[in-house]
Motif scaffolding. Sequence first.
Motif, PDB file in Angstrom:
ATOM      1  N   GLU A   1      19.159 -17.953  17.475  1.00  0.00           N
ATOM      2  CA  GLU A   1      19.170 -18.531  16.121  1.00  0.00           C
ATOM      3  C   GLU A   1      18.520 -17.590  15.103  1.00  0.00           C
ATOM      4  O   GLU A   1      18.742 -17.711  13.901  1.00  0.00           O
ATOM      5  CB  GLU A   1      18.434 -19.879  16.121  1.00  0.00           C
ATOM      6  CG  GLU A   1      19.237 -20.987  16.766  1.00  0.00           C
ATOM      7  CD  GLU A   1      18.420 -22.255  16.940  1.00  0.00           C
ATOM      8  OE1 GLU A   1      17.349 -22.368  16.310  1.00  0.00           O
ATOM      9  OE2 GLU A   1      18.862 -23.132  17.711  1.00  0.00           O
ATOM     10  N   PRO A  33      21.326 -13.962  12.440  1.00  0.00           N
ATOM     11  CA  PRO A  33      22.408 -14.594  11.663  1.00  0.00           C
ATOM     12  C   PRO A  33      23.801 -14.118  12.039  1.00  0.00           C
ATOM     13  O   PRO A  33      24.762 -14.897  11.996  1.00  0.00           O
ATOM     14  CB  PRO A  33      22.079 -14.215  10.218  1.00  0.00           C
ATOM     15  CG  PRO A  33      20.612 -13.916  10.212  1.00  0.00           C
ATOM     16  CD  PRO A  33      20.286 -13.382  11.570  1.00  0.00           C
ATOM     17  N   GLN A  34      23.931 -12.850  12.422  1.00  0.00           N
ATOM     18  CA  GLN A  34      25.268 -12.332  12.734  1.00  0.00           C
ATOM     19  C   GLN A  34      25.905 -13.036  13.928  1.00  0.00           C
ATOM     20  O   GLN A  34      27.121 -13.094  14.042  1.00  0.00           O
ATOM     21  CB  GLN A  34      25.180 -10.839  13.050  1.00  0.00           C
ATOM     22  CG  GLN A  34      25.416  -9.958  11.832  1.00  0.00           C
ATOM     23  CD  GLN A  34      25.310  -8.495  12.191  1.00  0.00           C
ATOM     24  OE1 GLN A  34      24.211  -7.947  12.225  1.00  0.00           O
ATOM     25  NE2 GLN A  34      26.425  -7.863  12.463  1.00  0.00           N
ATOM     26  N   ARG A  81      26.015 -16.067  14.507  1.00  0.00           N
ATOM     27  CA  ARG A  81      26.562 -17.389  14.170  1.00  0.00           C
ATOM     28  C   ARG A  81      28.052 -17.320  13.883  1.00  0.00           C
ATOM     29  O   ARG A  81      28.680 -18.328  13.607  1.00  0.00           O
ATOM     30  CB  ARG A  81      25.843 -17.946  12.934  1.00  0.00           C
ATOM     31  CG  ARG A  81      24.375 -18.240  13.184  1.00  0.00           C
ATOM     32  CD  ARG A  81      23.685 -18.627  11.889  1.00  0.00           C
ATOM     33  NE  ARG A  81      22.253 -18.470  12.013  1.00  0.00           N
ATOM     34  CZ  ARG A  81      21.422 -18.285  10.989  1.00  0.00           C
ATOM     35  NH1 ARG A  81      21.890 -18.265   9.757  1.00  0.00           N
ATOM     36  NH2 ARG A  81      20.137 -18.145  11.191  1.00  0.00           N
ATOM     37  N   HIS A  82      28.607 -16.120  13.880  1.00  0.00           N
ATOM     38  CA  HIS A  82      29.998 -15.981  13.437  1.00  0.00           C
ATOM     39  C   HIS A  82      30.918 -15.537  14.563  1.00  0.00           C
ATOM     40  O   HIS A  82      31.701 -14.593  14.392  1.00  0.00           O
ATOM     41  CB  HIS A  82      30.060 -15.007  12.263  1.00  0.00           C
ATOM     42  CG  HIS A  82      29.139 -15.380  11.149  1.00  0.00           C
ATOM     43  ND1 HIS A  82      29.372 -16.459  10.333  1.00  0.00           N
ATOM     44  CD2 HIS A  82      27.955 -14.845  10.741  1.00  0.00           C
ATOM     45  CE1 HIS A  82      28.382 -16.565   9.458  1.00  0.00           C
ATOM     46  NE2 HIS A  82      27.508 -15.602   9.692  1.00  0.00           N
ATOM     47  N   ASN A  83      30.813 -16.194  15.694  1.00  0.00           N
ATOM     48  CA  ASN A  83      31.732 -15.906  16.801  1.00  0.00           C
ATOM     49  C   ASN A  83      31.810 -14.405  17.080  1.00  0.00           C
ATOM     50  O   ASN A  83      32.890 -13.816  17.133  1.00  0.00           O
ATOM     51  CB  ASN A  83      33.125 -16.486  16.465  1.00  0.00           C
ATOM     52  CG  ASN A  83      34.119 -16.290  17.590  1.00  0.00           C
ATOM     53  OD1 ASN A  83      33.739 -16.302  18.759  1.00  0.00           O
ATOM     54  ND2 ASN A  83      35.386 -16.096  17.248  1.00  0.00           N
ATOM     55  N   PHE A  84      30.658 -13.815  17.208  1.00  0.00           N
ATOM     56  CA  PHE A  84      30.577 -12.361  17.336  1.00  0.00           C
ATOM     57  C   PHE A  84      29.740 -12.028  18.560  1.00  0.00           C
ATOM     58  O   PHE A  84      28.623 -12.507  18.709  1.00  0.00           O
ATOM     59  CB  PHE A  84      29.928 -11.812  16.066  1.00  0.00           C
ATOM     60  CG  PHE A  84      29.632 -10.341  16.079  1.00  0.00           C
ATOM     61  CD1 PHE A  84      30.640  -9.405  16.258  1.00  0.00           C
ATOM     62  CD2 PHE A  84      28.335  -9.875  15.874  1.00  0.00           C
ATOM     63  CE1 PHE A  84      30.355  -8.042  16.241  1.00  0.00           C
ATOM     64  CE2 PHE A  84      28.048  -8.516  15.853  1.00  0.00           C
ATOM     65  CZ  PHE A  84      29.062  -7.608  16.042  1.00  0.00           C
ATOM     66  N   TYR A  93      27.915  -9.098  20.460  1.00  0.00           N
ATOM     67  CA  TYR A  93      27.437  -7.756  20.166  1.00  0.00           C
ATOM     68  C   TYR A  93      26.865  -7.094  21.408  1.00  0.00           C
ATOM     69  O   TYR A  93      25.777  -7.455  21.874  1.00  0.00           O
ATOM     70  CB  TYR A  93      26.380  -7.819  19.058  1.00  0.00           C
ATOM     71  CG  TYR A  93      25.980  -6.450  18.554  1.00  0.00           C
ATOM     72  CD1 TYR A  93      26.889  -5.645  17.871  1.00  0.00           C
ATOM     73  CD2 TYR A  93      24.698  -5.957  18.757  1.00  0.00           C
ATOM     74  CE1 TYR A  93      26.544  -4.382  17.419  1.00  0.00           C
ATOM     75  CE2 TYR A  93      24.333  -4.695  18.306  1.00  0.00           C
ATOM     76  CZ  TYR A  93      25.261  -3.912  17.638  1.00  0.00           C
ATOM     77  OH  TYR A  93      24.904  -2.673  17.194  1.00  0.00           O
ATOM     78  N   ASN A 150      36.663 -10.219  19.824  1.00  0.00           N
ATOM     79  CA  ASN A 150      35.518 -10.121  18.917  1.00  0.00           C
ATOM     80  C   ASN A 150      34.261  -9.602  19.634  1.00  0.00           C
ATOM     81  O   ASN A 150      33.149 -10.057  19.352  1.00  0.00           O
ATOM     82  CB  ASN A 150      35.226 -11.476  18.290  1.00  0.00           C
ATOM     83  CG  ASN A 150      35.131 -11.359  16.788  1.00  0.00           C
ATOM     84  OD1 ASN A 150      35.410 -10.309  16.220  1.00  0.00           O
ATOM     85  ND2 ASN A 150      34.713 -12.437  16.136  1.00  0.00           N
TER      86      ASN A 150
END
Lengths: 87, 397
Positions: free
Chosen positions: B8, B11-12, B14-17, B19, B345
């Motif tokens: 949490e 922030p990145q 939170r967008h179905n990403f 990494y 993604n």
Amino acid sequence: MNKSNFEIFRVCSRGGHEYYHIIPKKELNDFPENVQKLSIAEKKDKYLVLKMPDCKVTLFKGGRMLIEDLPEGSDTRAQAIVEEIMG
Amino acid sequence: MDIEKIREDFPQLRHNFIYFDSGATALKPIPVLQAVRDYYDKYSTNIGRGIYKTSHKATVAYEKSHHKVLEFFQGDGEVIFTKNCTEAINIVAHGIDWKPQDKIIATYLEHNSNLLPWFRLKKFGVVVELLKCDPEGNIDLNELKQRIDNHTRLVAITHASNVIGTILPVAEITEISHKKGAMVLIDGAQGAPHLEIKLNEIDCDFYAVSGHKMMGPTGTGILFFKKKYFDELNPLNLGGGTVSDVYTDSYKLVKNWERFEGGTPNIAGGIGLGAAVDYLNAIGMSEIRKHEIELTAYFMDQLRKIDGVRIHGKMEPEKRTGVVSFRIKDIPSHRIAIIADEVGNVAIRSGLHCAFLMTRDILKEEQGTARASFYIYNTKDEIDHFVEIIKKIAKDE
């Protein structure tokens, strides 16, 4: 749709190998019809691998592409490949 | 440790990403973003120059970050902030008065940042020798002993390979080098973000770090060095802040870190880096390491089950960081990376990883490898998703 509808980025120029990342300005709905005239090395649900005389190209349905392993300094050739694929 | 709660903070995510490229740069948690934002919002003034309150506040915050970093790495020495790990290494390369015939020993494992600065010194008559490694990243310590002669002034070596994750025995290497009178510089870009670093135990002379790989803002790096080099190391940039006095034809350098950070530094970045250290401390480096070993083991187990996939490097996850390079049949690494991104993604790295000698000459991967690298915010679910993509790529039509 021609090369002006795409942005062409050289993503990797290392050890004599050049890769180009092609991003369509507007996403396509499907593979361009012209690919039927080209040699398809591999066909998957969401992408094709096209066999060109001097390289391979990964082409996604939306129009995004990766031109693989051209010799260094192949910007003009990369543009021509995009034209050829789009027809 | 609650990974979902940690996630949490990023922030990145939170967008179905997904990494998996933390080996290149880490995502930044909210407290780091907030520290940077606070500086710009509330006290965005220069340091060390002003007598007014906000300048004092900025100066204290920036200095405090230096102390936090030094404490974090448990080193009895000096810490200076740089723009990245590359600059930290270049400061040493440019800062030492090299003499013709001085010898520097590096290895085939090195990132270009720990090779090219040394190669450039050849024009001053410095000799650079490279120690070979095997495909698992092992170097022969007996060979190192033999190679260090009276001319050898520096052994420059990575803490962990950015290609295959192998962790080098840096304390042992330092001991061997010191016994033979050579200094040791460790490229900690891949070690510092993932391992508990006790510089007092490693005992190296220089330790270079990439701040942005340990969740600090981009444009941040760190150079640690032992106190004895304070006067020996020439600053890269002279100018504002570096001097205590200036005469008609000379100057007197200050006696603190400012000597090495000429001009207005990356104040926001430095403060953010301090926040990153706080963040890592709050989780605990041993917890981070444990999580990464678990993810690496899980990923490698999954990969081993797929026909046509070959993993590079050591098979024991505890002997490597969370960096896993692999190939799928003869598929070029960039194709694997673009498919992972477009179809799933998933962000991974591909190519030679700025380690040409390791990737091309040792691993024999002329066109590079696909590389996934994990950090505390990654999960097994994400790995499962990526493994499904790899299976599809590997599957013949």
